[in-house]
Design a protein around this motif. Structure first.
Motif, PDB file in Angstrom:
ATOM      1  N   VAL A   1       6.280  14.712 -10.452  1.00 22.84           N
ATOM      2  CA  VAL A   1       6.625  14.932 -12.103  1.00 22.84           C
ATOM      3  C   VAL A   1       5.942  15.806 -12.970  1.00 22.84           C
ATOM      4  O   VAL A   1       6.512  16.971 -13.420  1.00 22.84           O
ATOM      5  N   ILE A   2       4.479  15.591 -12.764  1.00 22.83           N
ATOM      6  CA  ILE A   2       3.444  16.211 -13.609  1.00 22.83           C
ATOM      7  C   ILE A   2       3.514  17.853 -13.092  1.00 22.83           C
ATOM      8  O   ILE A   2       3.527  18.512 -14.038  1.00 22.83           O
ATOM      9  N   ASP A   3       3.383  17.904 -11.927  1.00 24.12           N
ATOM     10  CA  ASP A   3       3.591  19.149 -11.227  1.00 24.12           C
ATOM     11  C   ASP A   3       4.817  20.087 -11.593  1.00 24.12           C
ATOM     12  O   ASP A   3       4.882  21.280 -11.920  1.00 24.12           O
ATOM     13  N   CYS A   4       5.780  19.400 -11.505  1.00 23.62           N
ATOM     14  CA  CYS A   4       7.248  20.012 -12.174  1.00 23.62           C
ATOM     15  C   CYS A   4       7.189  20.723 -13.383  1.00 23.62           C
ATOM     16  O   CYS A   4       7.462  21.474 -13.702  1.00 23.62           O
TER      17      CYS A   4
ATOM     18  N   PHE B   1       6.000  21.834  -3.187  1.00 23.82           N
ATOM     19  CA  PHE B   1       6.466  21.618  -1.827  1.00 23.82           C
ATOM     20  C   PHE B   1       5.667  20.616  -0.975  1.00 23.82           C
ATOM     21  O   PHE B   1       6.320  19.768  -0.108  1.00 23.82           O
ATOM     22  N   LEU B   2       4.472  20.440  -0.983  1.00 23.74           N
ATOM     23  CA  LEU B   2       3.782  19.457  -0.644  1.00 23.74           C
ATOM     24  C   LEU B   2       3.986  17.983  -1.169  1.00 23.74           C
ATOM     25  O   LEU B   2       4.141  17.086  -0.093  1.00 23.74           O
ATOM     26  N   ALA B   3       4.175  18.001  -2.162  1.00 23.09           N
ATOM     27  CA  ALA B   3       4.634  16.769  -2.826  1.00 23.09           C
ATOM     28  C   ALA B   3       5.986  16.233  -2.255  1.00 23.09           C
ATOM     29  O   ALA B   3       6.268  15.013  -1.943  1.00 23.09           O
ATOM     30  N   ALA B   4       6.853  17.334  -2.224  1.00 23.04           N
ATOM     31  CA  ALA B   4       8.303  16.862  -1.798  1.00 23.04           C
ATOM     32  C   ALA B   4       8.084  16.701  -0.351  1.00 23.04           C
ATOM     33  O   ALA B   4       9.099  15.614  -0.186  1.00 23.04           O
ATOM     34  N   LEU B   5       7.349  17.417   0.393  1.00 20.93           N
ATOM     35  CA  LEU B   5       7.292  17.025   1.654  1.00 20.93           C
ATOM     36  C   LEU B   5       6.951  15.533   2.023  1.00 20.93           C
ATOM     37  O   LEU B   5       7.384  14.801   2.813  1.00 20.93           O
ATOM     38  N   VAL B   6       5.866  15.002   1.325  1.00 20.57           N
ATOM     39  CA  VAL B   6       5.197  13.780   1.495  1.00 20.57           C
ATOM     40  C   VAL B   6       6.342  12.932   1.040  1.00 20.57           C
ATOM     41  O   VAL B   6       6.368  11.730   1.537  1.00 20.57           O
ATOM     42  N   LEU B   7       7.043  12.872  -0.108  1.00 26.09           N
ATOM     43  CA  LEU B   7       7.838  11.788  -0.687  1.00 26.09           C
ATOM     44  C   LEU B   7       9.007  11.858   0.191  1.00 26.09           C
ATOM     45  O   LEU B   7       9.729  10.818   0.388  1.00 26.09           O
TER      46      LEU B   7
ATOM     47  N   MET C   1       0.975  -1.417   0.000  1.00 19.60           N
ATOM     48  CA  MET C   1      -0.013  -0.002  -0.089  1.00 19.60           C
ATOM     49  C   MET C   1       0.894   1.273   0.033  1.00 19.60           C
ATOM     50  O   MET C   1       0.504   2.402  -0.633  1.00 19.60           O
ATOM     51  N   VAL C   2       1.974   1.250   0.766  1.00 24.27           N
ATOM     52  CA  VAL C   2       2.887   2.518   0.964  1.00 24.27           C
ATOM     53  C   VAL C   2       3.530   2.665  -0.509  1.00 24.27           C
ATOM     54  O   VAL C   2       3.577   3.800  -1.006  1.00 24.27           O
ATOM     55  N   GLU C   3       3.965   1.424  -1.163  1.00 27.88           N
ATOM     56  CA  GLU C   3       4.597   1.630  -2.550  1.00 27.88           C
ATOM     57  C   GLU C   3       3.628   2.313  -3.459  1.00 27.88           C
ATOM     58  O   GLU C   3       3.873   3.149  -4.390  1.00 27.88           O
ATOM     59  N   ILE C   4       2.120   1.985  -3.382  1.00 26.94           N
ATOM     60  CA  ILE C   4       1.405   2.612  -4.336  1.00 26.94           C
ATOM     61  C   ILE C   4       1.249   4.029  -4.022  1.00 26.94           C
ATOM     62  O   ILE C   4       1.168   4.998  -5.104  1.00 26.94           O
ATOM     63  N   ILE C   5       0.998   4.381  -2.812  1.00 25.64           N
ATOM     64  CA  ILE C   5       0.914   5.980  -2.607  1.00 25.64           C
ATOM     65  C   ILE C   5       2.201   6.490  -3.031  1.00 25.64           C
ATOM     66  O   ILE C   5       2.128   7.676  -3.614  1.00 25.64           O
TER      67      ILE C   5
ATOM     68  N   THR D   1       4.716  10.294  -6.585  1.00 29.42           N
ATOM     69  CA  THR D   1       5.789  10.718  -7.543  1.00 29.42           C
ATOM     70  C   THR D   1       5.272  10.924  -8.862  1.00 29.42           C
ATOM     71  O   THR D   1       5.930  12.056  -9.475  1.00 29.42           O
ATOM     72  N   ILE D   2       4.399  10.483  -9.369  1.00 25.14           N
ATOM     73  CA  ILE D   2       3.838  10.687 -10.795  1.00 25.14           C
ATOM     74  C   ILE D   2       3.197  12.133 -10.635  1.00 25.14           C
ATOM     75  O   ILE D   2       3.679  12.985 -11.462  1.00 25.14           O
TER      76      ILE D   2
END
Length: 84
Positions: A14-17, A72-78, A1-5, A10-11
């Protein structure tokens, strides 16, 4: 489950970047230069400055802010420990 999140975030990251890069490059540069520091030539009471939120320029600025927050939120979560 963690890998799916992790893969989904991550996808989205990348789209946001990519979108953030395009939105920033679409914006016009500020032509004020160093004169804007001293307040030279600053006329903020124009039609375009009052209605900036409804113009394409205002929409690009809003999109930049939203994309930056998502970045920044996605970077924090990752970088959370439980995702590693």
């Amino acid at each position: 489950m963690v890998e799916i999140i992790k893969n989904i975030v991550t996808i989205l990251f990348v789209i946001d970047c990519i979108i953030l890069t395009v939105v920033v490059l679409m914006q016009e540069g500020k032509e004020n230069g160093l004169g804007s520091i001293a307040g030279a030539g600053s006329s903020n009471d124009t039609y375009w400055s009052r209605n900036k939120g409804r113009s394409a320029k205002g929409a690009l600025e809003k999109a930049t802010k939203v994309m930056a927050v998502l970045f920044f939120l996605a970077a924090l979560v990752l970088n959370l420990k439980w995702l590693k």
